[in-house]
Write a protein that holds these residues in place. Structure first.
Motif, short mmCIF file in Angstrom:
data_model
loop_
_atom_site.label_atom_id
_atom_site.label_comp_id
_atom_site.label_asym_id
_atom_site.label_seq_id
_atom_site.Cartn_x
_atom_site.Cartn_y
_atom_site.Cartn_z
N LEU A 1 0.77 -1.05 0.02
CA LEU A 1 -0.20 0.02 0.12
C LEU A 1 0.69 1.27 -0.15
CD1 LEU A 1 -2.57 -1.11 2.66
CD2 LEU A 1 -3.01 -1.17 0.06
N LEU A 2 2.20 1.24 -0.30
CA LEU A 2 3.07 2.15 0.09
C LEU A 2 2.61 3.62 -0.95
CD1 LEU A 2 5.44 3.58 1.22
CD2 LEU A 2 6.83 2.66 -0.72
N ASP A 3 2.38 3.01 -2.11
CA ASP A 3 2.10 4.05 -3.01
C ASP A 3 0.56 5.07 -2.64
OD1 ASP A 3 3.59 2.42 -6.10
OD2 ASP A 3 4.26 3.64 -4.64
N ARG A 4 -0.27 4.40 -1.94
CA ARG A 4 -1.42 5.04 -1.50
C ARG A 4 -1.41 5.84 -0.39
NH1 ARG A 4 -6.00 0.06 -1.37
NH2 ARG A 4 -7.18 1.94 -1.08
N PHE A 5 -0.21 6.16 -0.07
CA PHE A 5 -0.31 7.05 1.18
C PHE A 5 0.86 8.09 0.94
CE2 PHE A 5 -3.09 5.30 4.21
CZ PHE A 5 -3.20 3.73 3.76
N PRO A 6 0.48 9.24 0.66
CA PRO A 6 1.47 10.42 0.31
C PRO A 6 2.65 10.70 1.29
CG PRO A 6 -0.57 11.15 0.02
CD PRO A 6 -0.91 9.82 0.51
N ASP A 7 2.15 10.34 2.51
CA ASP A 7 3.11 10.73 3.66
C ASP A 7 3.85 9.42 4.12
OD1 ASP A 7 1.17 13.25 4.65
OD2 ASP A 7 2.97 13.58 3.91
N GLY A 8 3.62 8.49 3.50
CA GLY A 8 4.49 7.17 3.59
C GLY A 8 3.76 6.10 4.39
N VAL A 9 4.42 4.90 4.69
CA VAL A 9 4.03 3.96 5.42
C VAL A 9 5.28 3.87 6.42
CG1 VAL A 9 3.69 1.47 5.46
CG2 VAL A 9 2.99 2.76 3.58
N TRP A 10 5.19 3.64 7.72
CA TRP A 10 5.86 3.95 8.80
C TRP A 10 5.97 2.55 9.85
CZ3 TRP A 10 9.80 6.99 7.46
CH2 TRP A 10 9.68 7.98 6.46
N LEU A 11 6.94 1.93 10.14
CA LEU A 11 6.91 0.92 10.95
C LEU A 11 7.43 1.10 12.27
CD1 LEU A 11 6.84 -2.34 11.69
CD2 LEU A 11 9.34 -2.38 10.68
N VAL A 12 6.82 0.70 13.34
CA VAL A 12 7.12 1.08 14.71
C VAL A 12 7.30 -0.41 15.23
CG1 VAL A 12 6.83 2.27 16.90
CG2 VAL A 12 6.12 3.20 14.67
N GLU A 13 8.57 -0.81 15.63
CA GLU A 13 8.73 -2.04 16.33
C GLU A 13 8.65 -1.88 17.83
OE1 GLU A 13 12.52 -2.93 14.33
OE2 GLU A 13 11.48 -4.32 12.99
N LEU A 14 7.90 -2.66 18.57
CA LEU A 14 7.64 -2.20 20.02
C LEU A 14 8.13 -3.59 20.55
CD1 LEU A 14 3.99 -1.11 19.97
CD2 LEU A 14 6.23 0.35 20.21
N ALA A 15 8.85 -4.52 20.04
CA ALA A 15 9.32 -5.62 20.81
C ALA A 15 10.37 -5.62 21.76
CB ALA A 15 9.81 -6.79 19.53
N ALA A 16 11.23 -4.41 21.47
CA ALA A 16 12.19 -4.18 22.41
C ALA A 16 11.95 -3.22 23.66
CB ALA A 16 13.58 -3.62 21.65
N ILE A 17 10.60 -2.66 23.53
CA ILE A 17 9.97 -1.70 24.24
C ILE A 17 9.68 -2.51 25.81
CG2 ILE A 17 8.44 0.00 25.08
CD1 ILE A 17 10.48 0.96 23.22
N SER A 18 10.30 -2.48 26.92
CA SER A 18 10.03 -3.10 28.13
C SER A 18 9.09 -2.22 28.99
CB SER A 18 11.15 -3.60 28.72
OG SER A 18 11.91 -2.34 29.16
N ASP A 19 9.25 -0.96 28.80
CA ASP A 19 8.52 0.17 29.77
C ASP A 19 7.29 0.73 28.70
OD1 ASP A 19 9.54 3.22 31.44
OD2 ASP A 19 7.48 2.34 30.95
N ALA A 20 6.08 0.54 29.16
CA ALA A 20 5.08 1.07 28.52
C ALA A 20 4.98 2.50 28.20
CB ALA A 20 3.45 0.52 29.03
#
Length: 745
Positions: free
Chosen positions: A70-89
């Motif tokens: 779906l990258l071409d459908r979003f003018p401001d992009g597609v962004w991944l946020v990986e939360l696996a390494a986050i231990s503090d909510a």
């Protein structure tokens, strides 16, 4: 001023920016065509979609593939946020601001910075692995959806977030053959078998599925419930063990857990059984290394593995050898970048499992301390390397350790940690935080650390800490920065660290208010710094010194200020300090503007901004300041329509960095010239109030805009009306002031 720069300067390194941070997948997506199409379609119909399913079923991969599709459908992009390494909510919003490059230095919280940035964006946000921070993720997404109608969110989690507007897609396991006996052609119709064969061939290209082994492979896939991660781990062992022996070992491990009723148990236990099986295949020394490697968050290097997982019984060379075996067995992933460097990581579930084993072995306390000690030494080296390595090399070497840095500090200031180690880490890691724009997070952390910095802390560690502490208040409270900087310099003198004394003096001089006596405090600091800088002969330190001198002279002697800044540029280039160079290109254009040559200043600003946009080492703050200055110069030139274009792009960036109020005079002057007199008066009142609150002075161009604005408003409004409007606006918040600045009717 860019056109006058010496021709011998090498060109700046440029990269082509893409509106995404999605990683390229090294292997094809197998057996998921229908699911991928379904998720993609759901995202066209709903603002928020959550992909749920058991651990290891492939939630992450399906979200990544949907995002790429779906990258071409979003003018401001597609962004991944990986939360696996986050231990503090509480760090969940900070993970989003980091992934999207949002500067949080001015916001009270990362959440506020995120909402301000994304309010009008048209993008797709992928939140991966939310289950362990489910409540924090739910609250953040709910707040985001309430203010950002064009943002779409795709979540992967073992459970739904449970908020209004959420559409849930339950990702099933890969399809598996139902019949016990079948031919290879029949088995390959099912996604689980396709995946097994593909991964087995990746380990040994000679592996082949045929009619003799098809039924056994099908049985293995059924026993693994079609869970992608379990299948990949099993397939990695197939070429070595053979599918018959592999099937036997799976039967031995699963019999205890299933008791003949496999469908009655949660799939998480099935995955745990797979991990138990895999762990059981390791030698004792391999188990030891694996569970110790789990202490790393966000990956690790060979050096880190050897230092943290090794000991007197298992030296670092054996650790490296064992690590290669763990990679081959799919228990550790090796990620190789384009430059040939490799980092290693444990899959999310594997890491959680290994951490449990670390606790069972009663090694957690010792390995946590060893981890913190390793990163204490690593960031001490980074502190020295910052003076000598080009930006690109330094960033590649140290920025990937963000999550390990967090974990080391969390341990040091936790109930079983050692604050002395944390103070050392905090004092040497500030370039990392700054480069990653994690200003709000580190400011909060350092406020909590500060009470631990007492007389028992050695001068070297204390001096570095206070230098870092002041740096993160520079754009908010310059007086506080200069006071803390003076304290840091005194401690570093005591520690006999001349290079760091010079750096500290030049840094905090830039924070002194413009009206400070240049022949007094600032001049004394620079006079003390010069022989130290000259003796060190470090291009980056020389660049900082001449940049500080130029900055101080901008208002009183622009010709000499230009000379100093051009000297700084030479040293920045020699050092490979692209970030600082880009900042000073903007300062040169600002000097041209201060002399009244507005047309030439506008040209220089445009050229500098083009370089900032093309550089991968620039930051949003530099871009925002450049655009804000361009908007001001265009306003002075009378090009109000062009000024509005620059201003609209600048405002959100300036709000992120906390410098919006510093450009308020230019934005208010644009309003006044356009005939919006009362909004201009109110914005002026807000701007005056903020300058007073932060004890910030106006630079030359802002002072000139301020005077012009007062002249226009005094002629257009009665004195009482002007005073009343300004007094009323002094109580405004930044959001309301931004609305005033963007007034167009």
């Amino acid at each position: 001023d860019v056109p006058n720069l010496p021709h011998e300067f090498p060109p700046l390194r440029t990269t082509e920016n893409r509106p995404t941070n999605l990683p390229r997948q090294p292997t094809p997506l197998i057996g998921r065509d229908a699911e991928l199409g379904h998720v993609s379609e759901l995202l066209t119909q709903h603002q928020m979609v959550t992909v749920t399913g058991t651990g290891g079923v492939g939630k992450t991969r399906i979200t990544l593939e949907a995002g790429a599709k779906l990258l071409d459908r979003f003018p401001d992009g597609v962004w991944l946020v990986e939360l696996a390494a986050i231990s503090d909510a509480s760090l969940v919003p900070g993970a989003v601001t980091t992934a999207l490059g949002i500067d949080t230095s001015s916001a009270k919280t990362p959440l506020e910075a995120m909402l301000s940035r994304l309010r009008h964006q048209d993008l797709l946000l992928l939140l991966d692995n939310c289950e362990h921070v489910i409540e924090a993720a739910a609250a953040m997404v709910e707040a985001l959806l309430a203010v950002a109608p064009k943002v779409r969110v795709l979540v992967s989690s073992q459970e739904p977030l449970g908020i209004a507007g959420e559409h849930i897609f339950r990702l099933p396991s890969l399809s598996v053959p139902k019949q016990a006996q079948l031919r290879a052609e029949e088995a390959l119709r099912e996604g689980a078998v396709q995946l097994f064969v593909d991964r087995a061939k990746a380990v040994d290209r000679r592996f082949a599925l045929d009619d003799r082994n098809a039924s056994t492979v099908a049985a293995i896939c059924r026993r693994l419930d079609g869970i992608a991660l379990a299948i990949e781990m099993a397939a990695a062992r197939a070429p070595m063990l053979g599918v018959d022996k592999l099937a036997q070992k799976l039967d031995e491990r699963f019999r205890v857990l299933t008791g003949g009723r496999r469908t009655a148990l949660p799939r998480q236990q099935t995955l745990r059984a797979t991990l138990d099986w895999s762990y059981g295949l390791l030698s004792e020394r391999e188990r030891t290394v694996l569970r110790r490697l789990a202490i790393f968050a966000g990956g690790f290097t060979l050096e880190g593995a050897g230092s943290v997982a090794g000991d007197d019984a298992i030296d670092e060379f054996e650790v490296i050898d064992i690590l290669s075996h763990l990679v081959a067995r799919s228990l550790v992933v090796a990620d190789t970048d384009e430059g040939g460097g490799t980092r290693y990581r444990l899959l999310e579930t594997t890491r959680a499992y290994a951490l449990e084993k670390l606790a069972e072995a009663e090694e957690s306390a010792a390995i946590e301390r060893r981890h913190a000690m390793f990163f204490r030494d690593l960031f001490d080296r980074a502190y020295g390397d910052w003076y000598t390595l080009p930006d690109v090399d330094w960033c590649n070497a140290y920025l990937p350790e963000r999550d390990n840095l967090r974990n080391a500090l969390d341990w040091a200031f936790g109930p079983h940690g050692e604050p002395a180690i944390g103070i050392e880490i905090a004092g040497t890691s500030h370039h990392v935080w700054w480069q990653l724009s994690l200003i709000a997070e580190v400011r909060q952390r350092m406020e909590g650390m500060a009470p631990h910095v007492d007389e028992s802390v050695p001068p070297k560690a204390a001096g570095r800490f206070w230098l870092a502490f002041g740096r993160f208040w520079m754009n908010i409270a310059p007086i506080r920065t200069s006071e803390v900087g003076a304290r840091a310099a005194a401690l570093l003198r005591q520690a006999n660290l001349p290079i760091e004394v010079a750096y500290t003096l030049a840094s905090y001089v830039r924070a002194l208010p413009a009206e400070a006596d240049f022949e007094g405090h600032a001049e004394q600091a620079l006079a003390e710094a010069w022989p130290l800088v000259e003796r060190a002969k470090l291009p980056r330190l020389l660049g900082l010194y001449f940049s500080a001198r130029g900055y101080r002279l901008t208002g009183s002697n622009p010709a000499l200020a230009r000379e100093h800044l051009e000297t700084a540029l030479r040293h920045w280039r020699a050092a490979g300090a692209e970030g600082q160079l880009l900042n000073d290109l903007g300062n040169l254009a600002d000097i041209t503007w201060s002399t009244g040559d507005v047309a030439r200043a506008v040209q220089s600003m445009r050229e500098a901004l083009a370089l900032v946009r093309s550089s991968s080492l620039s930051n949003r703050q530099v871009l925002g300041v450049g655009l804000g200055n361009l908007a001001g110069a265009l306003t002075e030139q009378g090009e109000l329509d062009e000024a509005v274009v620059a201003m609209r792009e600048a405002v959100p960036l300036l709000c992120e960095s906390g410098t919006f109020f510093r450009f308020g005079d230019h934005f208010a002057l644009r309003l006044a010239k356009a005939g919006f007199v009362r909004p201009a008066a109110r914005l002026l009142g807000y701007t005056d109030s903020e300058h007073e609150r932060f004890k910030a002075s106006r630079q030359v161009n802002e002072a000139r805009a301020h005077a012009s604005l007062h002249s226009i408003l005094s002629a257009a409004m009665a004195p009482g009306e002007l005073t009343s409007a300004m007094a009323e606006a002094a109580k405004l918040g930044e959001d309301e002031a931004v609305k005033l600045a963007l007034t167009d009717r």
